[in-house]
Design a protein around this motif. Structure first.
Motif, short mmCIF file in Angstrom:
data_model
loop_
_atom_site.label_atom_id
_atom_site.label_comp_id
_atom_site.label_asym_id
_atom_site.label_seq_id
_atom_site.Cartn_x
_atom_site.Cartn_y
_atom_site.Cartn_z
N ARG A 1 0.82 -1.22 0.00
CA ARG A 1 0.00 0.00 0.00
C ARG A 1 0.85 1.27 0.00
O ARG A 1 0.31 2.37 -0.01
N GLN A 2 2.17 1.12 0.01
CA GLN A 2 3.05 2.28 0.07
C GLN A 2 4.23 2.09 -0.89
O GLN A 2 4.44 1.00 -1.41
N ASN A 3 4.97 3.14 -1.15
CA ASN A 3 6.17 3.04 -1.99
C ASN A 3 7.33 3.84 -1.42
O ASN A 3 8.24 4.22 -2.15
N ALA A 4 7.30 4.06 -0.10
CA ALA A 4 8.34 4.88 0.53
C ALA A 4 9.56 4.06 0.94
O ALA A 4 10.65 4.61 1.10
N ILE A 5 9.40 2.75 1.13
CA ILE A 5 10.50 1.91 1.58
C ILE A 5 11.24 1.37 0.36
O ILE A 5 10.61 0.91 -0.61
N SER A 6 12.55 1.40 0.39
CA SER A 6 13.34 0.95 -0.75
C SER A 6 13.17 -0.55 -0.98
O SER A 6 12.97 -1.32 -0.04
N SER A 7 13.23 -0.95 -2.22
CA SER A 7 13.09 -2.38 -2.56
C SER A 7 14.22 -3.20 -1.94
O SER A 7 14.03 -4.36 -1.59
N ASP A 8 15.39 -2.61 -1.79
CA ASP A 8 16.52 -3.32 -1.17
C ASP A 8 16.19 -3.70 0.26
O ASP A 8 16.51 -4.80 0.72
N ALA A 9 15.49 -2.82 0.98
CA ALA A 9 15.13 -3.11 2.36
C ALA A 9 14.08 -4.19 2.47
O ALA A 9 13.93 -4.84 3.51
N LEU A 10 13.36 -4.42 1.37
CA LEU A 10 12.24 -5.36 1.40
C LEU A 10 12.60 -6.76 0.94
O LEU A 10 11.73 -7.61 0.77
N ALA A 11 13.89 -7.02 0.76
CA ALA A 11 14.32 -8.34 0.27
C ALA A 11 13.86 -9.46 1.20
O ALA A 11 13.44 -10.53 0.74
N TRP A 12 13.96 -9.24 2.51
CA TRP A 12 13.54 -10.28 3.47
C TRP A 12 12.08 -10.64 3.26
O TRP A 12 11.71 -11.82 3.20
N LEU A 13 11.22 -9.64 3.14
CA LEU A 13 9.80 -9.90 2.98
C LEU A 13 9.51 -10.56 1.64
O LEU A 13 8.69 -11.50 1.58
N ALA A 14 10.16 -10.12 0.59
CA ALA A 14 9.93 -10.71 -0.73
C ALA A 14 10.27 -12.19 -0.73
O ALA A 14 9.54 -13.02 -1.30
N ILE A 15 11.36 -12.55 -0.07
CA ILE A 15 11.75 -13.95 0.02
C ILE A 15 10.77 -14.74 0.89
O ILE A 15 10.32 -15.83 0.53
N HIS A 16 10.39 -14.17 2.02
CA HIS A 16 9.59 -14.92 2.98
C HIS A 16 8.14 -15.10 2.54
O HIS A 16 7.52 -16.11 2.90
N GLU A 17 7.60 -14.17 1.81
CA GLU A 17 6.23 -14.37 1.34
C GLU A 17 6.12 -15.60 0.45
O GLU A 17 5.08 -16.26 0.42
N VAL A 18 7.20 -15.92 -0.26
CA VAL A 18 7.22 -17.12 -1.10
C VAL A 18 7.68 -18.33 -0.30
O VAL A 18 7.04 -19.39 -0.31
N LEU A 19 8.77 -18.16 0.45
CA LEU A 19 9.39 -19.28 1.12
C LEU A 19 8.54 -19.84 2.25
O LEU A 19 8.51 -21.06 2.47
N GLU A 20 7.82 -18.98 2.96
CA GLU A 20 7.01 -19.48 4.07
C GLU A 20 5.86 -20.34 3.60
O GLU A 20 5.36 -21.19 4.36
N VAL A 21 5.41 -20.15 2.38
CA VAL A 21 4.40 -21.06 1.83
C VAL A 21 4.98 -22.46 1.73
O VAL A 21 4.34 -23.45 2.10
N ASP A 22 6.21 -22.55 1.23
CA ASP A 22 6.89 -23.84 1.13
C ASP A 22 7.13 -24.44 2.51
O ASP A 22 6.90 -25.63 2.74
N HIS A 23 7.55 -23.61 3.47
CA HIS A 23 7.81 -24.12 4.82
C HIS A 23 6.52 -24.55 5.50
O HIS A 23 6.52 -25.53 6.26
N ALA A 24 5.43 -23.85 5.26
CA ALA A 24 4.15 -24.26 5.83
C ALA A 24 3.72 -25.61 5.24
O ALA A 24 3.13 -26.44 5.95
N GLU A 25 4.01 -25.83 3.98
CA GLU A 25 3.73 -27.14 3.38
C GLU A 25 4.59 -28.22 4.03
O GLU A 25 4.13 -29.34 4.26
N ASP A 26 5.83 -27.88 4.36
CA ASP A 26 6.70 -28.82 5.07
C ASP A 26 6.11 -29.18 6.44
O ASP A 26 6.35 -30.28 6.94
N SER A 27 5.36 -28.26 7.03
CA SER A 27 4.75 -28.54 8.32
C SER A 27 3.82 -29.75 8.23
O SER A 27 3.76 -30.57 9.14
#
Length: 249
Positions: free
Chosen positions: A170-196
């Protein structure tokens, strides 16, 4: 909401561990008052700072150790293998530039511009408390408590990261570089939840291991939900106080 396991609290026999996944996948993290308030109002990056900074305080110092210790202690190599996969992900799959704790450091730093100037010493209390409670589970005498804790933690993380991602988009004030953790985790946590689901299916259907897995799952979910309660108390109470001080502006 009353959970299936709460309704069975007096039963002597527990449901198979696969029901842990069913139980907690059915719970709606987006219904927590913190995320309801965020959705219903303009983007509040100060509140996001409270959430991300406390997540960092509660998880980053400990998660690698939690996984590594459990891998060393668990008696089922199949479970150890799945946990090792997650540990490898956490450590960047051999690329030190992608270590998740470092990426989360970068996320917190990227939010520094919205860090409240009047924060007090207890501002990271929810995260530190989560770290303490989770450490007790991952270091419990029976390592299957750690298995249960990890099963629900990954389900919760998938749901929380989705809520956080919705706010960030909903915003564009935070740099994309700072958002790398979230970009990775939104995808990766789906995989990890499947591992559950796979982890849960590997737990024996009766006996002490099953009981310990349920104990860990129930306690970890409670700790995570109370973590959100703590963040909400800080972020939303502070916001209400500011509005009052400024005449509701």
């Amino acid at each position: 909401m009353t959970s299936a396991i709460e309704m069975r609290s007096e039963d002597t026999a527990l449901l198979p561990a696969t029901h842990i996944v069913d139980e907690y996948e059915a719970r709606d993290v987006s219904a927590h008052p913190l995320f309801v308030s965020l959705r219903e109002n303009p983007v509040d990056l100060r509140a996001i700072w409270f959430l991300v900074a406390n997540t960092h305080a509660g998880i980053s110092p400990h998660f690698v150790r939690w996984l590594a210790q459990t891998i060393a202690r668990i008696d089922d190599r199949r479970i150890a293998s799945l946990m090792a996969k997650q540990l490898n992900d956490e450590l960047g799959n051999g690329d030190c530039k992608k270590i998740h704790s470092d990426l989360l450091d970068r996320f917190v730093t990227g939010l520094d511009g919205w860090r409240p100037s009047d924060v007090r010493g207890d501002v990271l209390r929810p995260g530190k408390r989560l770290g303490e409670r989770s450490t007790a589970l991952f270091e419990a005498a029976d390592p299957y408590e750690a298995v249960g804790a990890l099963i629900v933690a990954e389900i919760f993380a998938k749901k929380m990261d989705r809520c956080l991602g919705d706010e960030i988009r909903r915003q564009n004030a935070i740099s994309s570089d700072a958002l790398a953790w979230l970009a990775i985790h939104e995808v990766l946590e789906v995989d990890h939840a499947e591992d559950s689901g796979v982890l849960a299916a590997l737990v024996t259907e009766r006996g002490p291991s099953l009981e310990a897995t349920w104990r860990g799952a129930i306690a970890q979910w409670a700790a995570l939900w109370e973590f959100l309660d703590g963040v909400a108390a800080l972020a939303l109470t502070r916001k209400a106080t500011q509005a009052h001080d400024h005449g509701g502006e």
